[in-house]
Enzyme design. Structure first.
Site, short mmCIF file in Angstrom:
data_model
loop_
_atom_site.label_atom_id
_atom_site.label_comp_id
_atom_site.label_asym_id
_atom_site.label_seq_id
_atom_site.Cartn_x
_atom_site.Cartn_y
_atom_site.Cartn_z
N GLY A 14 11.32 7.37 7.82
CA GLY A 14 11.27 6.24 8.74
C GLY A 14 12.54 6.05 9.51
O GLY A 14 13.09 4.95 9.56
N ASN A 92 13.21 5.13 3.12
CA ASN A 92 13.37 3.95 3.96
C ASN A 92 12.07 3.47 4.58
O ASN A 92 11.91 2.27 4.81
CB ASN A 92 14.38 4.25 5.08
CG ASN A 92 14.40 3.17 6.13
OD1 ASN A 92 14.91 2.07 5.92
ND2 ASN A 92 13.81 3.45 7.29
N SER A 143 13.55 -4.54 -0.47
CA SER A 143 13.56 -5.76 0.35
C SER A 143 13.90 -6.94 -0.53
O SER A 143 13.57 -6.95 -1.73
CB SER A 143 12.18 -5.97 0.99
OG SER A 143 12.08 -7.27 1.55
N TYR A 156 3.14 -6.85 0.20
CA TYR A 156 4.38 -6.14 0.53
C TYR A 156 5.44 -6.37 -0.55
O TYR A 156 6.10 -5.42 -1.01
CB TYR A 156 4.88 -6.63 1.88
CG TYR A 156 6.22 -6.11 2.32
CD1 TYR A 156 6.35 -4.86 2.91
CD2 TYR A 156 7.38 -6.88 2.18
CE1 TYR A 156 7.58 -4.39 3.34
CE2 TYR A 156 8.61 -6.42 2.60
CZ TYR A 156 8.71 -5.17 3.18
OH TYR A 156 9.93 -4.71 3.59
N ALA A 158 4.98 -7.18 -3.68
CA ALA A 158 4.58 -6.49 -4.90
C ALA A 158 4.90 -5.01 -4.83
O ALA A 158 5.36 -4.40 -5.80
CB ALA A 158 3.09 -6.71 -5.15
N LYS A 160 7.25 -3.55 -2.96
CA LYS A 160 8.70 -3.35 -3.01
C LYS A 160 9.24 -3.57 -4.43
O LYS A 160 10.16 -2.85 -4.87
CB LYS A 160 9.40 -4.28 -2.03
CG LYS A 160 9.17 -3.92 -0.56
CD LYS A 160 9.73 -2.54 -0.24
CE LYS A 160 9.73 -2.27 1.25
NZ LYS A 160 10.27 -0.91 1.57
#
Length: 257
Positions: A14, A92, A143, A156, A158, A160
């Site tokens: 990414g 990333n 994050s 999201y 969960a 991370k």
């Protein structure tokens, strides 16, 4: 500038924009051979590539959709094949944070988990199989949502949190080979994904440093984790949020101050 990573190869997933692009440029500036990754060939990805070349860096590109099962493994193999070595893997790529949990169907949940969790597991595991580098480094970009989830980022968050748990666990498996595995948990960071700059500025006022992060702030932390200076650090998550603590006590204190 010192070449702390001279002769080492780094794959950054990414890396066409934002934090990923900043990390790629930073590692290249310190001597790393950089492998950029994007879901597809794009003008943004090519722009990052050309920028690194103009600075005298050695750069390649790999393409793959990390939401698929084959791409995370394949891009690691391709990056390794460029120089028969892969010293640094930066996981990333991520996204898809929007929406309440009840608004997601099974397909949407699977896409978020595939990109933010499964791709990390598959790429880092393949890296562990292939690398024989005495400077092995895996860096997972997590994050702040993993530990302080905001409303509307449940799936999201969960994913991370799972990626951080995986990083801590695999660090125990590969430590005897000198490979370190660490995570960075950025707070609010400036990018084109921040849709409302005024809202972001408001969030920055709650941080101890009174601003939101810049991609270069995260890149410098990644440089530390990629270098020999971090050799005694593994299984850790570094909160890169400028001292943003969103507890009730902190909010009340700021409001009253």
């Amino acid at each position: 500038m010192s070449k702390r990573l001279a002769g080492r190869t780094a794959l950054i997933t990414g890396s066409s924009r934002g934090i990923g692009a900043a990390i790629a440029q930073c590692l290249s500036a310190h001597g790393a051979h950089v492998v950029l990754h994007g879901r597809e060939h794009s003008s943004r990805l090519q722009s990052v590539c050309e920028s690194i070349k103009q600075q005298g860096g050695d750069v390649r590109i790999v393409i793959g959709d990390l939401e698929t099962e084959e791409a995370p493994i394949r891009i690691v193999r391709e990056a390794y094949a460029f120089g028969q070595s892969l010293d640094i893997l930066v996981c990333n790529a991520g996204g898809g944070r929007g929406g309440l949990a009840v608004e997601h169907d099974a397909a949407s949940v699977n896409r978020i988990l595939a990109l933010n969790l499964r791709a990390v597991i598959l790429s880092a595991t393949e890296y562990a199989r292939l690398t024989h580098s005495p400077h092995g480094r895996v860096i997972v970009i997590s994050s702040g949502s993993a530990t302080h989830p905001a409303k509307g980022a449940t799936i999201y968050a969960a994913a991370k949190a799972g990626a951080e748990a995986f990083a801590r666990s695999i660090a125990q498996e590969v430590g005897d080979r000198g490979i370190t595995v660490n995570s960075i948990a950025p707070g609010m960071t400036q990018s084109d994904m921040v849709v409302d700059p005024r809202w972001a500025e408001g969030v920055g006022r709650w941080a101890a440093l009174r601003r939101i992060g810049q991609p270069e702030d995260i890149a410098d932390i990644a440089l530390f984790l990629a270098s020999d200076e971090s050799r005694w650090l593994t299984g850790a998550t570094l909160p890169a949020n400028g001292g943003l603590i969103t507890t009730a006590a902190n909010i009340i204190a700021r409001m009253s101050g």
